[in-house]
Write a protein that holds these residues in place. Structure first.
Motif, PDB file in Angstrom:
ATOM      1  N   ARG B  70       4.779   4.469   3.829  1.00  0.00           N
ATOM      2  CA  ARG B  70       5.189   3.785   2.602  1.00  0.00           C
ATOM      3  C   ARG B  70       5.600   2.345   2.896  1.00  0.00           C
ATOM      4  O   ARG B  70       5.231   1.403   2.186  1.00  0.00           O
ATOM      5  N   GLN B  71       6.376   2.196   3.976  1.00  0.00           N
ATOM      6  CA  GLN B  71       6.806   0.846   4.357  1.00  0.00           C
ATOM      7  C   GLN B  71       5.604  -0.031   4.649  1.00  0.00           C
ATOM      8  O   GLN B  71       5.534  -1.187   4.225  1.00  0.00           O
ATOM      9  N   LYS B  72       4.660   0.586   5.391  1.00  0.00           N
ATOM     10  CA  LYS B  72       3.456  -0.153   5.766  1.00  0.00           C
ATOM     11  C   LYS B  72       2.711  -0.587   4.498  1.00  0.00           C
ATOM     12  O   LYS B  72       2.294  -1.755   4.367  1.00  0.00           O
ATOM     13  N   ALA B  73       2.577   0.358   3.572  1.00  0.00           N
ATOM     14  CA  ALA B  73       1.847   0.065   2.331  1.00  0.00           C
ATOM     15  C   ALA B  73       2.539  -1.065   1.571  1.00  0.00           C
ATOM     16  O   ALA B  73       1.904  -2.006   1.078  1.00  0.00           O
ATOM     17  N   GLN B  74       3.871  -0.961   1.537  1.00  0.00           N
ATOM     18  CA  GLN B  74       4.643  -1.984   0.834  1.00  0.00           C
ATOM     19  C   GLN B  74       4.418  -3.351   1.479  1.00  0.00           C
ATOM     20  O   GLN B  74       4.227  -4.361   0.807  1.00  0.00           O
ATOM     21  N   GLN B  75       4.404  -3.289   2.827  1.00  0.00           N
ATOM     22  CA  GLN B  75       4.215  -4.534   3.574  1.00  0.00           C
ATOM     23  C   GLN B  75       2.861  -5.142   3.238  1.00  0.00           C
ATOM     24  O   GLN B  75       2.749  -6.354   2.981  1.00  0.00           O
ATOM     25  N   ILE B  76       1.841  -4.256   3.224  1.00  0.00           N
ATOM     26  CA  ILE B  76       0.486  -4.741   2.927  1.00  0.00           C
ATOM     27  C   ILE B  76       0.439  -5.345   1.526  1.00  0.00           C
ATOM     28  O   ILE B  76      -0.099  -6.442   1.311  1.00  0.00           O
ATOM     29  N   ILE B  77       1.063  -4.628   0.593  1.00  0.00           N
ATOM     30  CA  ILE B  77       1.060  -5.108  -0.792  1.00  0.00           C
ATOM     31  C   ILE B  77       1.751  -6.461  -0.881  1.00  0.00           C
ATOM     32  O   ILE B  77       1.265  -7.416  -1.489  1.00  0.00           O
ATOM     33  N   ASP B  78       2.912  -6.545  -0.179  1.00  0.00           N
ATOM     34  CA  ASP B  78       3.661  -7.804  -0.204  1.00  0.00           C
ATOM     35  C   ASP B  78       2.813  -8.947   0.345  1.00  0.00           C
ATOM     36  O   ASP B  78       2.748 -10.035  -0.239  1.00  0.00           O
ATOM     37  N   GLU B  79       2.182  -8.642   1.506  1.00  0.00           N
ATOM     38  CA  GLU B  79       1.346  -9.654   2.128  1.00  0.00           C
ATOM     39  C   GLU B  79       0.252 -10.121   1.178  1.00  0.00           C
ATOM     40  O   GLU B  79       0.025 -11.324   0.980  1.00  0.00           O
ATOM     41  N   ALA B  80      -0.416  -9.123   0.603  1.00  0.00           N
ATOM     42  CA  ALA B  80      -1.541  -9.416  -0.294  1.00  0.00           C
ATOM     43  C   ALA B  80      -1.063 -10.246  -1.479  1.00  0.00           C
ATOM     44  O   ALA B  80      -1.699 -11.227  -1.886  1.00  0.00           O
ATOM     45  N   GLU B  81       0.095  -9.846  -1.979  1.00  0.00           N
ATOM     46  CA  GLU B  81       0.649 -10.566  -3.122  1.00  0.00           C
ATOM     47  C   GLU B  81       0.917 -12.019  -2.753  1.00  0.00           C
ATOM     48  O   GLU B  81       0.578 -12.965  -3.470  1.00  0.00           O
ATOM     49  N   GLY B  82       1.555 -12.144  -1.563  1.00  0.00           N
ATOM     50  CA  GLY B  82       1.890 -13.493  -1.102  1.00  0.00           C
ATOM     51  C   GLY B  82       0.635 -14.339  -0.951  1.00  0.00           C
ATOM     52  O   GLY B  82       0.568 -15.489  -1.422  1.00  0.00           O
ATOM     53  N   ARG B  83      -0.370 -13.687  -0.309  1.00  0.00           N
ATOM     54  CA  ARG B  83      -1.616 -14.414  -0.113  1.00  0.00           C
ATOM     55  C   ARG B  83      -2.257 -14.785  -1.437  1.00  0.00           C
ATOM     56  O   ARG B  83      -2.753 -15.910  -1.633  1.00  0.00           O
ATOM     57  N   GLY B  84      -2.215 -13.854  -2.359  1.00  0.00           N
ATOM     58  CA  GLY B  84      -2.805 -14.071  -3.690  1.00  0.00           C
ATOM     59  C   GLY B  84      -2.138 -15.247  -4.390  1.00  0.00           C
ATOM     60  O   GLY B  84      -2.804 -16.157  -4.929  1.00  0.00           O
ATOM     61  N   LYS B  85      -0.798 -15.226  -4.306  1.00  0.00           N
ATOM     62  CA  LYS B  85      -0.062 -16.304  -4.970  1.00  0.00           C
ATOM     63  C   LYS B  85      -0.422 -17.657  -4.364  1.00  0.00           C
ATOM     64  O   LYS B  85      -0.650 -18.663  -5.065  1.00  0.00           O
ATOM     65  N   GLU B  86      -0.457 -17.631  -3.019  1.00  0.00           N
ATOM     66  CA  GLU B  86      -0.761 -18.850  -2.300  1.00  0.00           C
ATOM     67  C   GLU B  86      -2.133 -19.386  -2.731  1.00  0.00           C
ATOM     68  O   GLU B  86      -2.295 -20.577  -3.031  1.00  0.00           O
TER      69      GLU B  86
END
Lengths: 219, 166
Positions: B70-86
């Motif tokens: 779950r943590q890993k998934a959250q991390q991936i989602i966060d990363e993706a979100e960050g990248r998306g925003k960027e």
């Protein structure tokens, strides 16, 4: 009519070797017990059923009685004590069947077993304390009491066997008298009392006292 | 009724034989069975305890793994979100810059076109002026009339909004 054991026949026609009806019924009792035991343990199952259940219950009950008085000796003493319980028990109860004489209504049976218990108890005592150490126990608390202790020991098998014999033969005499006086009315409850209740109680007493004698000698 | 005889010996022998046979047929098998049952129950209980423990450990392991996942998934989602925003920010910036560039280019083009138009107009005006001037010269018009004529023409042009006077 003599209420005691009757000689049915004589071995080799010798008057000194009678075969009494009590002896014959004792054989019958033994055979029934052996057949029952064989049937109960022929196909032992981990989950007991019927006769096996009964056999296990009986053996375990007797085992626990021995363990209670002689901790740790249950397994070794079990054959001797349990045979007394089972043989005396069934011998006391067979009188319930009309025409059957209790093997225990013969002093030869009870005194014989009493003497066996006597010998076994002293053998156990000597085995535990050594012959001299055991005999020294009769001189306690003071040496003057030695004869008294010996007499007390000798009285044990007599009281032991006469108690059972008297109870069984007494019940038989009373029932016989009632049969001749009022054959259709009273015998059933009296049979129940003398053969079932007194028989069961006396078998229990005989067995428990045998354990107690052995336990006392081992003390 | 009470006579002791050889029967006592038979009874004792009876008893000893019975004891031997019962030992063989009853006590031994029964005690063995009781023992083996005790062992089996003990073993089963022990096994059950062990299995329970194992299940517990497995459950804990699974839970920790799940948590990790779950943590890993959250991390991936966060990363993706960050990248998306960027990326979105980048795109927006680029678009803005592009728009700015386009706008500037258009303005420059407009300016150039206007310049060209103004130049053309000036030349036209000059040529017309020359033409008018020669015409007037031919018709012997005086200076003043000439001047008025030119002025009028230019005003007409302004009124038509062909461009700013420089």
């Amino acid at each position: 009519m003599d209420p005691g054991p009757q000689a049915v026949t004589y071995l080799f026609g010798n008057e000194a070797l009678p075969i009494t009806n009590t002896l014959i019924w004792a054989w019958v009792v033994c055979i029934v017990i052996i057949i029952g035991a064989r049937m109960a343990t022929r196909e032992m199952k981990l989950v007991p059923e019927g006769l096996q259940n009964f056999a296990e219950m009986t053996v375990e009950l007797i085992y626990e009685q021995i363990e209670a008085m002689m901790p740790g000796e249950g397994k070794r003493m079990l054959p001797f004590i349990a045979t007394i319980f089972i043989f005396i028990g069934l011998s006391n109860l067979v009188g319930f069947i009309p025409g059957v004489v209790n093997p225990t209504a013969d002093l030869n049976t009870t005194l014989g077993l009493g003497l066996v218990v006597f010998l076994v108890s002293h053998y156990e005592g000597m085995k535990k304390h050594g012959v001299f150490g055991y005999l020294k126990g009769f001189g306690e608390p003071v040496i003057i009491l030695f004869p008294l202790n010996v007499v007390g020991e000798l009285a044990k098998p007599i009281s032991h066997s006469f108690r059972l014999f008297g109870n069984m033969v007494g019940g038989g005499i009373i029932i016989m008298l009632i049969y001749s006086a009022a054959p259709w009315v009273l015998p059933v409850p009296l049979h129940a009392w003398f053969d079932l209740f007194v028989g069961a109680v006396q078998a229990l007493i005989f067995g428990m006292i045998a354990i107690a004698y052995i336990a006392v000698c081992r003390d | 009724m009470v006579d002791l005889n050889i029967t006592m010996l038979w009874e004792v022998v009876n008893f000893l034989v019975l004891m031997y046979l019962l030992k063989r047929f009853l006590y031994k098998p029964v005690m063995n069975m009781l023992d083996s049952r005790r062992q089996k129950i003990k073993g089963d209980l022990e096994q059950a305890r062990r299995q329970k423990e194992e299940a517990h450990q497995l459950k804990e392991k699974h839970q920790s793994e799940l948590k990790e996942a779950r943590q890993k998934a959250q991390q991936i989602i966060d990363e993706a979100e960050g990248r998306g925003k960027e990326r979105a920010q980048e795109i927006i910036t680029e678009a803005r810059e592009e728009a700015e560039r386009i706008k500037e280019r258009n303005l420059a083009e407009i300016e150039q076109a206007r310049q060209e138009a103004a130049d053309e107009l000036r030349q036209e005006v000059a040529s017309i002026s020359m033409m008018v001037a020669s015409k007037f010269l031919r018709e012997k018009l005086d200076e003043k009339e000439h001047q008025e004529l030119i002025q009028k023409y230019i005003e007409d042009l302004e009124a038509a909004r062909l461009g700013e006077a420089k």
